[in-house]
Scaffold this motif. Structure first.
Motif, mmCIF file in Angstrom:
data_model
loop_
_atom_site.group_PDB
_atom_site.id
_atom_site.type_symbol
_atom_site.label_atom_id
_atom_site.label_comp_id
_atom_site.label_asym_id
_atom_site.label_seq_id
_atom_site.Cartn_x
_atom_site.Cartn_y
_atom_site.Cartn_z
ATOM 1 N N LEU A 272 -13.153 -22.895 1.104
ATOM 2 C CA LEU A 272 -12.587 -21.937 0.158
ATOM 3 C C LEU A 272 -13.210 -20.553 0.391
ATOM 4 O O LEU A 272 -12.520 -19.542 0.439
ATOM 5 N N LEU A 273 -14.531 -20.526 0.511
ATOM 6 C CA LEU A 273 -15.231 -19.296 0.847
ATOM 7 C C LEU A 273 -16.653 -19.611 1.280
ATOM 8 O O LEU A 273 -17.138 -20.718 1.085
ATOM 9 N N LYS A 274 -17.297 -18.594 1.876
ATOM 10 C CA LYS A 274 -18.627 -18.802 2.413
ATOM 11 C C LYS A 274 -19.459 -17.529 2.284
ATOM 12 O O LYS A 274 -18.913 -16.427 2.232
ATOM 13 N N TYR A 275 -20.767 -17.720 2.193
ATOM 14 C CA TYR A 275 -21.707 -16.608 2.171
ATOM 15 C C TYR A 275 -22.803 -16.873 3.181
ATOM 16 O O TYR A 275 -23.481 -17.904 3.122
ATOM 17 N N PHE A 276 -22.989 -15.889 4.082
ATOM 18 C CA PHE A 276 -24.085 -15.980 5.039
ATOM 19 C C PHE A 276 -25.140 -14.915 4.745
ATOM 20 O O PHE A 276 -26.334 -15.192 4.723
ATOM 21 N N SER A 277 -24.690 -13.672 4.545
ATOM 22 C CA SER A 277 -25.606 -12.576 4.264
ATOM 23 C C SER A 277 -24.774 -11.379 3.815
ATOM 24 O O SER A 277 -23.541 -11.429 3.809
ATOM 25 N N GLY A 278 -25.462 -10.311 3.407
ATOM 26 C CA GLY A 278 -24.753 -9.090 3.046
ATOM 27 C C GLY A 278 -24.346 -9.072 1.588
ATOM 28 O O GLY A 278 -25.064 -9.561 0.715
ATOM 29 N N ASP A 279 -23.180 -8.494 1.334
ATOM 30 C CA ASP A 279 -22.675 -8.338 -0.034
ATOM 31 C C ASP A 279 -22.675 -9.691 -0.731
ATOM 32 O O ASP A 279 -22.031 -10.631 -0.260
ATOM 33 N N PRO A 280 -23.402 -9.809 -1.839
ATOM 34 C CA PRO A 280 -23.496 -11.118 -2.496
ATOM 35 C C PRO A 280 -22.206 -11.558 -3.194
ATOM 36 O O PRO A 280 -22.109 -12.704 -3.632
ATOM 37 N N LEU A 281 -21.248 -10.661 -3.285
ATOM 38 C CA LEU A 281 -19.960 -11.021 -3.874
ATOM 39 C C LEU A 281 -18.988 -11.258 -2.718
ATOM 40 O O LEU A 281 -18.668 -10.343 -1.969
ATOM 41 N N VAL A 282 -18.562 -12.496 -2.567
ATOM 42 C CA VAL A 282 -17.680 -12.827 -1.452
ATOM 43 C C VAL A 282 -16.325 -13.266 -1.964
ATOM 44 O O VAL A 282 -16.220 -13.888 -3.029
ATOM 45 N N LYS A 283 -15.322 -12.937 -1.199
ATOM 46 C CA LYS A 283 -13.967 -13.291 -1.586
ATOM 47 C C LYS A 283 -13.436 -14.342 -0.622
ATOM 48 O O LYS A 283 -13.705 -14.300 0.582
ATOM 49 N N GLY A 284 -12.686 -15.285 -1.201
ATOM 50 C CA GLY A 284 -12.120 -16.340 -0.382
ATOM 51 C C GLY A 284 -10.618 -16.349 -0.470
ATOM 52 O O GLY A 284 -9.993 -15.365 -0.853
ATOM 53 N N ILE A 285 -10.061 -17.510 -0.139
ATOM 54 C CA ILE A 285 -8.614 -17.636 -0.175
ATOM 55 C C ILE A 285 -8.114 -17.790 -1.593
ATOM 56 O O ILE A 285 -8.883 -18.148 -2.502
ATOM 57 N N LYS A 286 -6.853 -17.500 -1.807
ATOM 58 C CA LYS A 286 -6.144 -17.756 -3.065
ATOM 59 C C LYS A 286 -6.782 -17.078 -4.275
ATOM 60 O O LYS A 286 -6.706 -17.603 -5.392
ATOM 61 N N GLY A 287 -7.411 -15.930 -4.053
ATOM 62 C CA GLY A 287 -7.938 -15.154 -5.165
ATOM 63 C C GLY A 287 -9.283 -15.596 -5.703
ATOM 64 O O GLY A 287 -9.757 -15.084 -6.715
ATOM 65 N N PHE A 288 -9.918 -16.550 -5.049
ATOM 66 C CA PHE A 288 -11.230 -17.001 -5.491
ATOM 67 C C PHE A 288 -12.326 -16.065 -4.980
ATOM 68 O O PHE A 288 -12.191 -15.455 -3.920
ATOM 69 N N GLU A 289 -13.383 -15.967 -5.730
ATOM 70 C CA GLU A 289 -14.560 -15.224 -5.325
ATOM 71 C C GLU A 289 -15.805 -15.947 -5.817
ATOM 72 O O GLU A 289 -15.721 -16.809 -6.699
ATOM 73 N N ALA A 290 -16.933 -15.618 -5.217
ATOM 74 C CA ALA A 290 -18.189 -16.236 -5.644
ATOM 75 C C ALA A 290 -19.292 -15.201 -5.517
ATOM 76 O O ALA A 290 -19.258 -14.326 -4.653
ATOM 77 N N GLU A 291 -20.277 -15.328 -6.392
ATOM 78 C CA GLU A 291 -21.391 -14.397 -6.388
ATOM 79 C C GLU A 291 -22.691 -15.130 -6.146
ATOM 80 O O GLU A 291 -23.014 -16.103 -6.848
ATOM 81 N N PHE A 292 -23.420 -14.673 -5.142
ATOM 82 C CA PHE A 292 -24.725 -15.235 -4.818
ATOM 83 C C PHE A 292 -25.784 -14.452 -5.585
ATOM 84 O O PHE A 292 -25.898 -13.233 -5.425
ATOM 85 N N ILE A 293 -26.523 -15.137 -6.436
ATOM 86 C CA ILE A 293 -27.645 -14.506 -7.148
ATOM 87 C C ILE A 293 -28.906 -15.207 -6.677
ATOM 88 O O ILE A 293 -29.230 -16.317 -7.130
ATOM 89 N N LYS A 294 -29.619 -14.567 -5.766
ATOM 90 C CA LYS A 294 -30.757 -15.193 -5.110
ATOM 91 C C LYS A 294 -31.846 -15.578 -6.114
ATOM 92 O O LYS A 294 -32.437 -16.645 -6.034
#
Lengths: 114, 113
Positions: B47-69
């Motif tokens: 659906l979505l992935k986070y490796f590094s950089g902007d902690p707010l990532v956008k995926g398919i179909k309008g989904f997003e996720a926020e990485f809070i370290k």
């Protein structure tokens, strides 16, 4: 679409028997990981194969073994089946030891042990 | 040992409602983070992935996720869900040092039309 293909899709075995599940990775992928997904749980890592060798292993007994062939396809073997081995077995393919963690999954093989 | 916790096992929403699914993990080192989705009768897909950089990532179909370290969290959001979002959602954490991925137990989302 040469996605990840698994066979068989469903199978029923009895306790003590042995089973072999097969997986062909996505075209261009060289790493195969196997997961067990019990009902109501997330996938649990069994092991990973790369260059025809087992590279990583999760917390599963040695009744669970595998193999990877030169064409990158893989088999999962489970010996001396227990009732608790009933689960969906997922194959996931990736590139280069899945260093990023991004996985491409097949539809799974559902094993029922009676 | 590394673990992933998804707080909600089953979420039921009406169409157009907002969605937030929680995911927390226990590993303190470098991680890559993922959300996978399994639609009824289909295989798990990214659906979505986070490796590094902007902690707010956008995926398919309008989904997003926020990485809070600082909170070891990677929550999934969608402002307005649709009936077609009915599926099971899995959070996964990849330990880049050990090269191993750990999945949460999943959240079943049911969207009522």
């Amino acid at each position: 679409d040469a996605g990840v293909t698994q066979s068989p899709t469903h199978l029923i075995k009895t306790r003590g028997q042995q089973v072999t599940l097969r997986c062909s990775p996505k075209s261009g992928h060289d790493t195969v990981s196997w997961y067990q997904q019990a009902l109501g749980q997330g996938p649990q890592f069994i092991f990973q194969y790369y260059e025809e060798e087992e590279r990583q292993r999760g917390n599963f007994p040695d009744r669970f073994s595998g193999h990877q062939f030169p064409n990158y396809s893989s088999e999962l073997n489970v010996n001396a089946l227990l009732l608790g081995d009933s689960a969906l077995y997922l194959c996931a393919s990736s590139l280069g030891l899945a260093k990023t963690g991004e996985l491409f999954f097949g539809e799974g093989s559902r094993l029922t042990v009676l | 040992a590394q673990s992933v916790s998804q707080h909600n096992h089953h979420v039921i929403l009406s169409e157009a409602a907002s969605l937030e699914l929680g995911c927390n993990y226990s590993y303190g080192g470098t991680v890559n983070l993922f959300w996978y989705v399994q639609y009824p009768g289909q295989h798990l897909q990214l659906l979505l992935k986070y490796f590094s950089g902007d902690p707010l990532v956008k995926g398919i179909k309008g989904f997003e996720a926020e990485f809070i370290k600082s909170k070891f969290s990677f929550n999934l959001r969608k402002p307005s869900v649709q009936w077609s979002d009915t599926a099971e959602y899995f959070c996964a954490v990849h330990n880049t040092n050990a090269g191993k991925s750990t999945f949460g137990d999943g959240t079943t989302l049911t969207v009522k039309p």
